[in-house]
Design a protein around this motif. Structure first.
Motif, short mmCIF file in Angstrom:
data_model
loop_
_atom_site.label_atom_id
_atom_site.label_comp_id
_atom_site.label_asym_id
_atom_site.label_seq_id
_atom_site.Cartn_x
_atom_site.Cartn_y
_atom_site.Cartn_z
N ALA A 71 33.64 47.39 49.84
CA ALA A 71 33.96 48.80 49.66
C ALA A 71 33.92 49.49 51.01
O ALA A 71 32.99 49.30 51.79
CB ALA A 71 32.97 49.45 48.71
N ARG A 72 34.95 50.31 51.26
CA ARG A 72 34.99 51.01 52.54
C ARG A 72 35.82 52.29 52.40
O ARG A 72 36.99 52.22 52.00
CB ARG A 72 35.59 50.13 53.63
CG ARG A 72 35.54 50.77 55.02
CD ARG A 72 36.07 49.82 56.06
NE ARG A 72 35.96 50.36 57.40
CZ ARG A 72 36.41 49.76 58.51
NH1 ARG A 72 37.01 48.59 58.41
NH2 ARG A 72 36.25 50.34 59.67
N SER A 73 35.21 53.42 52.68
CA SER A 73 35.90 54.72 52.72
C SER A 73 36.68 55.01 51.44
O SER A 73 37.81 55.49 51.47
CB SER A 73 36.85 54.79 53.92
OG SER A 73 36.15 54.56 55.13
N GLY A 74 36.07 54.71 50.29
CA GLY A 74 36.70 55.01 49.01
C GLY A 74 37.70 53.98 48.54
O GLY A 74 38.38 54.20 47.54
N PHE A 75 37.84 52.88 49.26
CA PHE A 75 38.78 51.83 48.90
C PHE A 75 38.05 50.50 48.73
O PHE A 75 37.03 50.26 49.39
CB PHE A 75 39.86 51.66 49.98
CG PHE A 75 40.87 52.76 50.03
CD1 PHE A 75 42.10 52.63 49.42
CD2 PHE A 75 40.59 53.95 50.69
CE1 PHE A 75 43.03 53.65 49.47
CE2 PHE A 75 41.52 54.97 50.75
CZ PHE A 75 42.74 54.82 50.13
N ALA A 76 38.59 49.67 47.86
CA ALA A 76 38.18 48.27 47.82
C ALA A 76 39.12 47.49 48.73
O ALA A 76 40.34 47.56 48.57
CB ALA A 76 38.25 47.72 46.40
N GLU A 77 38.57 46.79 49.70
CA GLU A 77 39.37 45.98 50.62
C GLU A 77 39.23 44.51 50.24
O GLU A 77 38.12 43.96 50.25
CB GLU A 77 38.92 46.20 52.06
CG GLU A 77 39.16 47.60 52.57
CD GLU A 77 38.87 47.76 54.05
OE1 GLU A 77 39.29 48.76 54.64
OE2 GLU A 77 38.22 46.85 54.62
N ILE A 78 40.34 43.90 49.89
CA ILE A 78 40.37 42.48 49.55
C ILE A 78 41.07 41.76 50.71
O ILE A 78 42.26 41.96 50.94
CB ILE A 78 41.12 42.23 48.23
CG1 ILE A 78 40.51 43.06 47.11
CG2 ILE A 78 41.10 40.74 47.88
CD1 ILE A 78 41.30 43.01 45.80
N ALA A 79 40.30 40.96 51.44
CA ALA A 79 40.83 40.29 52.64
C ALA A 79 41.00 38.81 52.38
O ALA A 79 40.09 38.15 51.87
CB ALA A 79 39.90 40.52 53.83
N VAL A 80 42.16 38.28 52.72
CA VAL A 80 42.45 36.85 52.61
C VAL A 80 42.66 36.32 54.03
O VAL A 80 43.56 36.77 54.74
CB VAL A 80 43.70 36.59 51.75
CG1 VAL A 80 44.06 35.10 51.75
CG2 VAL A 80 43.47 37.09 50.33
N THR A 81 41.82 35.37 54.43
CA THR A 81 41.82 34.86 55.80
C THR A 81 42.13 33.37 55.80
O THR A 81 41.58 32.61 54.99
CB THR A 81 40.45 35.10 56.47
OG1 THR A 81 40.16 36.50 56.45
CG2 THR A 81 40.45 34.61 57.91
N ASP A 82 43.00 32.95 56.71
CA ASP A 82 43.29 31.53 56.87
C ASP A 82 43.18 31.15 58.34
O ASP A 82 43.08 32.02 59.21
CB ASP A 82 44.69 31.19 56.34
CG ASP A 82 45.80 31.86 57.12
OD1 ASP A 82 45.98 31.53 58.31
OD2 ASP A 82 46.51 32.72 56.55
N GLY A 126 48.11 30.35 66.36
CA GLY A 126 47.19 29.24 66.54
C GLY A 126 45.80 29.49 66.00
O GLY A 126 45.01 28.55 65.88
N LEU A 127 45.47 30.74 65.67
CA LEU A 127 44.13 31.07 65.17
C LEU A 127 44.13 31.41 63.68
O LEU A 127 43.10 31.27 63.01
CB LEU A 127 43.54 32.24 65.95
CG LEU A 127 43.30 32.01 67.45
CD1 LEU A 127 42.74 33.28 68.09
CD2 LEU A 127 42.34 30.83 67.65
N GLY A 128 45.24 31.88 63.17
CA GLY A 128 45.31 32.22 61.76
C GLY A 128 45.61 33.68 61.53
O GLY A 128 45.92 34.44 62.45
N SER A 129 45.47 34.09 60.27
CA SER A 129 45.83 35.45 59.87
C SER A 129 44.84 35.97 58.85
O SER A 129 44.22 35.21 58.10
CB SER A 129 47.24 35.49 59.27
OG SER A 129 48.20 34.93 60.13
N THR A 130 44.71 37.30 58.81
CA THR A 130 43.94 37.98 57.77
C THR A 130 44.79 39.10 57.19
O THR A 130 45.19 40.02 57.91
CB THR A 130 42.63 38.57 58.33
OG1 THR A 130 41.79 37.53 58.81
CG2 THR A 130 41.89 39.35 57.24
#
Length: 394
Positions: A297-308, A364-368
Motif C-alpha cells: 500500500a502506498r499513497s492510497g493505492f495498492a501497488e502490485i509489482a512483477v519483477t523478473d 541484461g538485468l530484468g524488468s519490474t
C-alpha cells in the motif's frame, strides 16, 4: 450535433437575434425601438435557454463583433469582451455570411482552452433570410468533438492493426496446410508441420481472445460496477494461471509483500492484468531465474509489482511497450507466440480502474512492472512485515 439540437438552437437563436436586432438597429421610420415590446419577454426566456445549453453558442454581428456568447462559449476562452479570438471561427462566420450554412471542425489552441488543444465541430447558420445587403448576424454552435474524433482514429487504427496481425497466422496456416498435402508420404514432415499448425492455431486463438478483451476495455461494453476486491485473491489467481508455463521453463514464482489489501474494481479484469504481467515475465526470462510478485500500500493505492531477471527492455522502447501490437523484438514474436496486446490490456485495465501501470527496466538485468489500483477508502492499511516485526518486539 443532432438535428433536434440544431433545430432547437436555430429557433432559440431566431428569438434572441430578433430582439437583438430590434434593440440595436433603429426602425425604418426613425423611431427608437420600444423596450417594452412583446418580443422582449420571449427573448429573455430564449436567452436563458441558450445560457443553460451545453453546446457553446456565439452570435456574431456583420462587423464580427460578438453580440451574444453563452457561458459554455466563454468557458472555451474563444470570446473576450466583444471579440472572437479564433481566426478560423471568424473565417467560418464570413463564409456563412456569404454563402449560407456551413459545418466544419475547428481546432482551438491549448492556451485558450487551458486543458490542451481541443477540436470543436462548428455549425454556422446565417440568421438573415434575405440575399440583399447588408447581411445579418451569424450564429455559431460549437460542440467539443475531441474525444469523438480521437475514438474514431483509435478505432480505425485498431481495425487496421488487427487486420495486419491476423494475416500472419492465417497465412502461416494456409502454407502449412499446403506443405502437409505435399508431404503426405513423409510421416515425420507431416508430424512437424502439424505441430506448427497447432502452434499457429493457438497463437491465432490467443490473438482473437485478446482483441475481444481489448475492445471491451476500450469502451465496447460498459464497465461493470466496481466492488471491493482482495488483492491476495487477484495475485493467487494470476499465479495459478501462469504456474504451468513457468514450470515448463524451469522458473519459480515467488509471492510476497503486504497481505489483506482491498481495492475497488472488477476481479476478473484485475486478475487478467496481473496474469499478463506474469506471462510477459515468463516469456522473457530463461534459466534458473526467479519471478517475483508483491503487493504494498502506498499513497492510497495498492501497488502490485512483477519483477523478473530477464533480458530487459532497451531504453528507446520503454515508453512504447504498452502500445497495441508493439513488440520490442519483432524477430522473436513468432517464437514466443506473443500478440503484442498483453501489456496494452494491462494499461486499459489500470485506466478503467482509475490507476496506472509503469515499468522500470535495464538491459541484461530484468524488468519490474508496477500496477497501481486505488485502495478502498476507509479501510485500515495492513501493517507491513517490518512494522509487524517491530510490533512483536515491543
Amino acid at each position: 450535433m443532432s438535428p433536434l439540437v440544431a433545430l432547437v438552437v436555430g429557433l432559440v437563436l431566431g428569438g434572441v437575434v430578433a430582439a437583438t436586432v430590434i434593440l440595436r438597429y433603429p426602425r425604418a421610420d426613425g423611431v427608437a425601438p420600444d423596450a417594452s415590446m412583446a418580443v422582449l419577454p420571449e427573448a429573455a426566456l430564449a436567452r436563458r435557454l441558450v445560457d443553460l445549453m451545453d453546446p457553446a453558442v456565439v452570435l456574431v454581428d456583420v462587423d464580427d463583433a460578438v453580440l451574444l456568447a453563452n457561458p459554455a462559449a466563454r468557458a472555451l476562452g474563444i470570446v473576450r469582451g466583444t471579440r472572437l479570438l479564433v481566426h478560423d471561427l471568424l473565417a467560418l462566420a464570413q463564409d456563412v455570411r456569404a454563402g449560407g450554412s456551413r459545418r466544419a471542425d475547428v481546432r482551438l489552441p491549448g492556451d485558450l482552452v487551458g486543458s490542451g488543444p481541443r477540436l470543436v465541430g462548428v455549425h454556422g447558420v446565417r440568421l438573415h433570410s434575405g440575399t440583399a445587403p447588408p447581411p445579418g448576424p451569424v450564429g455559431l454552435v460549437l460542440v467539443d468533438v475531441t474525444e469523438a474524433r480521437r475514438s474514431e482514429a483509435v478505432r480505425r487504427d485498431f481495425v487496421a492493426n488487427v487486420g495486419h496481425e491476423l494475416k500472419t497466422p492465417v497465412g502461416a496456416l494456409a502454407l502449412l496446410a499446403e506443405a502437409i498435402e505435399q508431404a503426405a508420404d513423409d510421416p515425420e514432415a507431416v508430424q512437424r508441420f502439424a505441430g506448427r499448425i497447432a502452434h499457429e492455431a493457438d497463437r491465432l486463438g490467443r490473438l482473437v481472445r485478446e482483441v475481444i478483451d481489448l475492445s471491451r476495455l476500450q469502451g465496447g461494453e460498459p464497465l461493470p460496477d466496481l466492488v471491493p476486491v482482495q488483492v491476495d485473491d487477484v495475485i493467487a489467481e494470476a499465479v495459478d494461471r501462469t504456474r504451468t508455463a513457468a514450470r515448463a521453463k524451469g522458473l519459480d514464482i515467488a509471492v510476497g509483500g503486504e497481505t489483506g489489501l482491498v481495492v475497488r474494481g472488477v476481479e476478473s479484469q484485475l486478475a487478467t492484468a496481473v496474469t499478463n504481467l506474469l506471462a510477459n515475465a515468463v516469456t522473457y526470462s530463461a534459466g534458473e531465474n526467479r519471478i517475483a510478485v508483491a503487493a504494498r500500500a502506498r499513497s492510497g493505492f495498492a501497488e502490485i509489482a512483477v519483477t523478473d531477471s530477464g533480458i530487459g527492455i532497451p531504453r528507446q522502447d520503454r515508453t512504447r511497450v504498452f502500445e497495441r501490437f508493439y513488440r520490442v523484438d519483432q524477430s522473436r514474436a513468432s517464437s514466443t507466440g506473443g500478440t503484442g496486446l498483453g501489456l496494452a490490456i494491462v494499461k486499459h485495465v489500470a485506466s478503467n480502474h482509475g490507476g496506472s501501470v509503469s515499468v522500470w527496466s535495464e538491459e541484461g538485468l530484468g524488468s519490474t512492472f508496477t500496477l497501481r489500483i486505488p485502495l478502498v477508502a476507509g479501510l485500515p492499511t495492513p501493517a507491513s512485515p517490518a512494522d509487524q516485526m517491530e510490533k512483536e518486539r515491543s
